[in-house]
Design a protein around this motif. Structure first.
Motif, PDB file in Angstrom:
ATOM      1  N   LEU A  56       0.813  -1.217   0.000  1.00  0.00           N
ATOM      2  CA  LEU A  56       0.000   0.000   0.000  1.00  0.00           C
ATOM      3  C   LEU A  56       0.844   1.263   0.000  1.00  0.00           C
ATOM      4  O   LEU A  56       0.347   2.339  -0.319  1.00  0.00           O
ATOM      5  CB  LEU A  56      -0.916   0.020   1.227  1.00  0.00           C
ATOM      6  N   GLY A  57       2.108   1.131   0.371  1.00  0.00           N
ATOM      7  CA  GLY A  57       2.974   2.298   0.448  1.00  0.00           C
ATOM      8  C   GLY A  57       4.412   1.902   0.647  1.00  0.00           C
ATOM      9  O   GLY A  57       4.744   0.723   0.814  1.00  0.00           O
ATOM     10  N   TYR A  58       5.276   2.923   0.644  1.00  0.00           N
ATOM     11  CA  TYR A  58       6.715   2.695   0.684  1.00  0.00           C
ATOM     12  C   TYR A  58       7.416   3.909   1.277  1.00  0.00           C
ATOM     13  O   TYR A  58       6.952   5.040   1.142  1.00  0.00           O
ATOM     14  CB  TYR A  58       7.220   2.470  -0.743  1.00  0.00           C
ATOM     15  N   ALA A  59       8.545   3.656   1.908  1.00  0.00           N
ATOM     16  CA  ALA A  59       9.463   4.708   2.354  1.00  0.00           C
ATOM     17  C   ALA A  59      10.848   4.081   2.443  1.00  0.00           C
ATOM     18  O   ALA A  59      10.981   2.871   2.628  1.00  0.00           O
ATOM     19  CB  ALA A  59       9.060   5.265   3.705  1.00  0.00           C
ATOM     20  N   ARG A  60      11.863   4.940   2.301  1.00  0.00           N
ATOM     21  CA  ARG A  60      13.227   4.433   2.451  1.00  0.00           C
ATOM     22  C   ARG A  60      14.031   5.388   3.312  1.00  0.00           C
ATOM     23  O   ARG A  60      13.660   6.553   3.486  1.00  0.00           O
ATOM     24  CB  ARG A  60      13.891   4.195   1.107  1.00  0.00           C
ATOM     25  N   LEU A  61      15.114   4.843   3.843  1.00  0.00           N
ATOM     26  CA  LEU A  61      15.930   5.589   4.780  1.00  0.00           C
ATOM     27  C   LEU A  61      17.398   5.414   4.416  1.00  0.00           C
ATOM     28  O   LEU A  61      17.846   4.311   4.125  1.00  0.00           O
ATOM     29  CB  LEU A  61      15.692   5.016   6.186  1.00  0.00           C
ATOM     30  N   LEU A  62      18.131   6.528   4.410  1.00  0.00           N
ATOM     31  CA  LEU A  62      19.588   6.513   4.319  1.00  0.00           C
ATOM     32  C   LEU A  62      20.086   6.746   5.735  1.00  0.00           C
ATOM     33  O   LEU A  62      19.688   7.720   6.375  1.00  0.00           O
ATOM     34  CB  LEU A  62      20.096   7.619   3.404  1.00  0.00           C
TER      35      LEU A  62
END
Length: 137
Positions: A56-62
């Motif tokens: 349903l969704g996405y996020a990413r982290l550095l």
């Protein structure tokens, strides 16, 4: 009974073509290629939000897991927006046990300041200290 919505950082669960389609509808990533999305995923800590294994969704982290974390590419599939999923996803990321030593969290947003304020983000106190090199738009 309502279906359980859950967040996972299992990269194998990610629907990369779906992520690419969602990102292509944003002002910041509209020209990002599928190959670039694959590269970003390969080099980030990724989070998907799911219901019945449908993303349903996405996020990413550095992150370096100690001093800094930069939150990027928070997107919700258009037909699932307005259900609080982005807030739920962000809260999950902030509570992830691997990230509890982070001293500085950052992100950039054009129009979602209200969303991020709900979880504690504020305007940078001294933005004049930040610098960047912008190679391409």
């Amino acid at each position: 009974m309502k279906e359980a919505v859950y967040v996972s950082s299992d990269v194998e669960k990610l629907d990369i073509p779906l992520i690419h389609r969602c990102l292509s509808q944003t002002p910041w990533a509209r020209n990002r290629t599928l190959e670039e999305v694959n590269t970003c995923v390969a080099n980030s800590l990724n989070f998907g939000i799911y219901k019945q294994n449908q993303q349903l969704g996405y996020a990413r982290l550095l992150t370096d897991y100690v001093f800094m974390a930069y939150l990027l590419d928070v997107v919700i599939v258009p037909e699932h927006r307005g259900q609080g999923l982005a807030l739920r996803l962000i809260k999950h990321i902030l509570k992830d046990e691997r990230l509890q030593n982070i001293r500085i969290w950052r992100l950039g947003t054009d129009d979602a300041h209200g969303l991020y304020k709900k979880v504690g983000f504020e305007a940078i106190a001294q933005p004049e200290k930040l610098m960047e090199i912008k190679v391409k738009a």
